[in-house]
Scaffold this active site. Structure first.
Site, mmCIF file in Angstrom:
data_model
loop_
_atom_site.group_PDB
_atom_site.id
_atom_site.type_symbol
_atom_site.label_atom_id
_atom_site.label_comp_id
_atom_site.label_asym_id
_atom_site.label_seq_id
_atom_site.Cartn_x
_atom_site.Cartn_y
_atom_site.Cartn_z
ATOM 1 N N GLU A 279 0.998 -1.159 0.000
ATOM 2 C CA GLU A 279 0.213 -0.104 -0.163
ATOM 3 C C GLU A 279 1.026 1.309 -0.209
ATOM 4 O OE1 GLU A 279 -2.414 -0.261 3.651
ATOM 5 O OE2 GLU A 279 -3.889 -2.007 2.698
ATOM 6 N N ASN B 125 1.698 -4.740 -2.974
ATOM 7 C CA ASN B 125 0.341 -5.723 -3.131
ATOM 8 C C ASN B 125 -0.053 -4.020 -2.704
ATOM 9 O OD1 ASN B 125 -1.610 -8.026 -2.475
ATOM 10 N ND2 ASN B 125 -1.057 -7.157 -0.080
ATOM 11 N N HIS C 7 -10.581 -5.893 -1.743
ATOM 12 C CA HIS C 7 -11.345 -5.875 -0.395
ATOM 13 C C HIS C 7 -12.483 -4.925 -1.332
ATOM 14 C CE1 HIS C 7 -8.961 -7.560 2.649
ATOM 15 N NE2 HIS C 7 -7.819 -6.453 2.350
ATOM 16 N N GLU D 265 -6.463 -10.879 -0.777
ATOM 17 C CA GLU D 265 -7.362 -10.644 0.732
ATOM 18 C C GLU D 265 -8.428 -10.052 0.090
ATOM 19 O OE1 GLU D 265 -5.840 -7.237 2.492
ATOM 20 O OE2 GLU D 265 -3.110 -8.103 2.413
ATOM 21 N N ASP E 4 -12.103 -10.320 0.241
ATOM 22 C CA ASP E 4 -13.793 -10.115 0.842
ATOM 23 C C ASP E 4 -14.725 -9.275 -0.208
ATOM 24 O OD1 ASP E 4 -12.727 -8.132 1.603
ATOM 25 O OD2 ASP E 4 -12.372 -8.472 3.976
HETATM 26 O O1 G3I Z 1 -3.898 -8.529 19.507
HETATM 27 C C1 G3I Z 1 -4.666 -7.290 19.901
HETATM 28 C C2 G3I Z 1 -4.952 -6.939 21.087
HETATM 29 O O2 G3I Z 1 -3.855 -7.624 22.130
HETATM 30 C C3 G3I Z 1 -5.300 -6.056 21.656
HETATM 31 O O3 G3I Z 1 -6.285 -6.263 22.842
HETATM 32 C C4 G3I Z 1 -6.536 -5.402 20.725
HETATM 33 C C5 G3I Z 1 -6.529 -3.875 21.167
HETATM 34 O O4 G3I Z 1 -7.186 -3.306 19.554
HETATM 35 O O5 G3I Z 1 -5.671 -5.541 19.767
HETATM 36 C C6 G3I Z 1 -4.981 -6.378 18.610
HETATM 37 O O6 G3I Z 1 -4.748 -5.618 18.064
HETATM 38 C C7 G3I Z 1 -5.326 -6.341 16.940
HETATM 39 C C8 G3I Z 1 -4.731 -6.998 15.352
HETATM 40 O O7 G3I Z 1 -6.349 -6.778 14.416
HETATM 41 C C9 G3I Z 1 -5.371 -8.353 15.424
HETATM 42 O O8 G3I Z 1 -6.411 -8.257 16.088
HETATM 43 C C10 G3I Z 1 -4.621 -4.484 16.140
HETATM 44 O O9 G3I Z 1 -5.842 -3.804 16.838
HETATM 45 C C11 G3I Z 1 -5.520 -4.511 14.893
HETATM 46 O O10 G3I Z 1 -5.458 -3.210 14.415
HETATM 47 C C12 G3I Z 1 -5.766 -5.175 14.027
HETATM 48 O O11 G3I Z 1 -5.788 -4.911 12.268
HETATM 49 C C13 G3I Z 1 -5.276 -5.723 11.772
HETATM 50 C C14 G3I Z 1 -4.816 -4.396 10.695
HETATM 51 O O12 G3I Z 1 -5.270 -5.217 9.436
HETATM 52 C C15 G3I Z 1 -3.625 -3.966 10.821
HETATM 53 O O13 G3I Z 1 -2.531 -5.338 11.517
HETATM 54 C C16 G3I Z 1 -6.649 -6.877 11.193
HETATM 55 O O14 G3I Z 1 -6.800 -7.624 12.200
HETATM 56 C C17 G3I Z 1 -6.104 -6.709 9.723
HETATM 57 O O15 G3I Z 1 -7.089 -8.008 8.834
HETATM 58 C C18 G3I Z 1 -5.822 -5.780 8.478
HETATM 59 O O16 G3I Z 1 -5.147 -7.036 7.083
HETATM 60 C C19 G3I Z 1 -5.178 -5.638 6.422
HETATM 61 C C20 G3I Z 1 -3.735 -6.439 5.479
HETATM 62 O O17 G3I Z 1 -3.099 -6.188 6.239
HETATM 63 C C21 G3I Z 1 -3.017 -5.356 3.848
HETATM 64 N N1 G3I Z 1 -4.624 -5.055 3.674
HETATM 65 C C22 G3I Z 1 -5.259 -4.356 4.414
HETATM 66 C C23 G3I Z 1 -5.753 -5.508 5.564
HETATM 67 C C24 G3I Z 1 -7.617 -4.853 6.433
HETATM 68 O O18 G3I Z 1 -7.572 -3.608 6.770
#
Ligand code: G3I
Length: 345
Positions: free
Chosen positions: A147, A194, A230, A259, A261
């Site tokens: 991105e 990506n 997405h 990715e 969905d």
């Molecule tokens: O694991 C922690 C947990 O310990 C904590 O209590 C909680 C509180 O917010 O956060 C948890 O971490 C979260 C993590 O996902 C695991 O679930 C983060 O806050 C959250 O920001 C994170 O979001 C992910 C995001 O990328 C950022 O890494 C999404 O699950 C994930 O689906 C998303 O994936 C991205 C791709 O990498 C790139 N393309 C877009 C896609 C969707 O945004």
């Protein structure tokens, strides 16, 4: 009295029964069908059974991002990523790595570290070198940069680009450096760029294509482009996707849907209407159909597989139901559509 069933009918019935999973249908045509996974869920029997049955490729949703891999500047945390690799190995799946350079999921020590350009450059080298060598032979492809472009085709302002950034010469400075470092660290891994919201064409698509052309011309090691996909209803057609994919494959690059969905409006119980589920199924079918039509489209991944664990409801208020299995791991019309296109040959 015993009724004799002709062998040809037995064989046909066996084939129909055999190809009831996405994985079997994909493997029959030597295709890779993948999904994003979360390491913490691999011990849940319902989750892991569906995963192993339906997919032959997995990608960590967060476990190979900086925030998880680099809890502090001097320590690497490979355990969650390793658990995913171990699961893949024991279920005959391949692993896609995600992601080495991104502006999100960055640990606070890096984001707020006030590093100089020289220090950022050294950190990037250390990170890519250590991570690729750790996973060499286990991860067949990496999203090296994720991105990096804005919707208008300009470069996104990120800690890698401008705070103070890596400062390499040329418009693609830090990207070029990341791809070169990745190739040097693991010469066997396929290296992908990506991104999202360029699949139907437009300024971002043109900017990524221009970068890909420039990289190919100058020998910067880029092997493929990840189309995140997405989607929401009406945001993309199969014909558009095929067209943009072919623009990259004409350069000799692979493409993958990374990715997928399709988010739908949902009620308070998280349920979508039957009409929308049918439209969603149609779009899933068009996406996999486009990928199968393009010879260098080498894999298709969904971003999770069960609506029980999807990033959509947390990010898009009033939307959900984006994946091929419902919250109880039951197949939705989108699953049937994916399966039927994979089976068609
Ligand atoms: O694991 C922690 C947990 O310990 C904590 O209590 C909680 C509180 O917010 O956060 C948890 O971490 C979260 C993590 O996902 C695991 O679930 C983060 O806050 C959250 O920001 C994170 O979001 C992910 C995001 O990328 C950022 O890494 C999404 O699950 C994930 O689906 C998303 O994936 C991205 C791709 O990498 C790139 N393309 C877009 C896609 C969707 O945004």
């Amino acid at each position: 009295m015993k009724t004799l069933i002709p062998p040809v009918l037995i064989a046909a019935a066996a084939l129909a029964v055999a190809a009831q999973t996405l994985r079997q249908a994909a493997e029959a045509r030597h295709f890779h069908i993948g999904t994003a996974v979360q390491a913490r869920l691999l011990t849940d029997p319902a989750y892991s059974a569906t995963l192993a049955r339906e997919f032959n490729q997995i990608q960590p949703e967060g476990e190979m991002k900086w925030r998880v891999l680099r809890p502090s500047q001097h320590a690497f945390n490979f355990a969650p990523g390793d658990a995913i690799v171990k699961f893949a190995r024991s279920h005959g799946m391949r692993v896609r790595g995600h992601t080495l350079v991104w502006h999100e999921a960055v640990p606070a020590w890096l984001e707020d570290g006030h590093f100089t350009s020289r220090e950022m450059s050294a950190l990037l080298r250390e990170h890519i070198d250590t991570v690729l060598k750790h996973y060499a032979g286990s991860v067949y492809a990496w999203d090296v940069v994720n991105e990096a472009f804005n919707e208008d085709g300009t470069m996104r302002s990120t800690l890698w680009y401008d705070k103070p950034g890596i400062g390499a010469p040329g418009p693609y400075g830090y990207l070029e450096r990341a791809f070169r470092l990745a190739r040097a660290a693991d010469p066997h891994a396929l290296l992908f760029y990506n991104d999202y919201n360029f699949e139907a064409g437009g300024k971002k698509f043109e900017a990524i294509l221009a970068m890909a052309r420039d990289f190919k011309k100058r020998g910067v090691p880029l092997d493929g482009i990840g189309f995140q996909c997405h989607l929401k209803l009406g945001s993309l057609t199969g014909a558009q996707l095929e067209h943009t994919m072919r623009a990259f494959t004409a350069l000799g690059l692979q493409v993958q849907v990374t990715e997928l969905d399709v988010r739908l409006p949902v009620n308070a119980a998280g349920q979508a209407s039957p009409e929308d589920l049918a439209q969603q199924a149609k779009l899933y079918g068009e996406v996999v159909h486009a990928c199968l039509d393009v010879p260098a489209c080498t894999a298709l991944q969904t971003w999770g597989f069960s609506d029980r664990y999807s990033w959509i409801p947390g990010k898009f208020h009033g939307f959900g139901a984006a994946l091929p299995f419902d919250v109880n791991y039951q197949p939705k019309p989108a699953f049937e559509s994916l399966l039927s296109v994979l089976l068609k040959g």
